[in-house]
Design a protein around this motif. Sequence first.
Motif, short mmCIF file in Angstrom:
data_model
loop_
_atom_site.label_atom_id
_atom_site.label_comp_id
_atom_site.label_asym_id
_atom_site.label_seq_id
_atom_site.Cartn_x
_atom_site.Cartn_y
_atom_site.Cartn_z
N MET A 2 -14.38 5.12 -7.02
CA MET A 2 -14.69 6.42 -6.99
C MET A 2 -16.28 6.58 -7.12
N GLU A 3 -16.99 6.64 -6.30
CA GLU A 3 -18.59 6.56 -6.70
C GLU A 3 -19.02 8.03 -6.91
N PHE A 4 -18.10 9.01 -6.57
CA PHE A 4 -18.50 10.34 -6.40
C PHE A 4 -18.35 10.88 -8.09
N LEU A 5 -17.72 10.10 -8.93
CA LEU A 5 -17.78 10.56 -10.34
C LEU A 5 -18.81 9.79 -11.27
N TYR A 6 -19.31 10.49 -11.97
CA TYR A 6 -20.19 9.98 -12.89
C TYR A 6 -20.31 10.10 -14.34
N PHE A 7 -19.82 9.37 -15.26
CA PHE A 7 -19.58 9.19 -16.73
C PHE A 7 -20.86 8.52 -17.21
N TYR A 14 -23.54 15.14 -22.60
CA TYR A 14 -22.63 15.81 -22.39
C TYR A 14 -23.05 16.93 -23.41
#
Length: 51
Positions: A2-7, A14
């Motif tokens: 899932m490249e659309f999630l960025y952590f 944060y």
Amino acid sequence: MMEFLYFPDDKSAYIPAIISLFFFVTAAVTAMYFLVKHSKKEEKKWEDKYK
């Protein structure tokens, strides 16, 4: 995957999100408090006028 999630690895990224979340939650709770307070006042006026 899932490249659309960025952590981010750096957790300090944060901090601005937490601050803005706290601000908006506090504003929402405050607005809800004043809406309920005003609604109860209006209900009492209506009860006094029509009963």
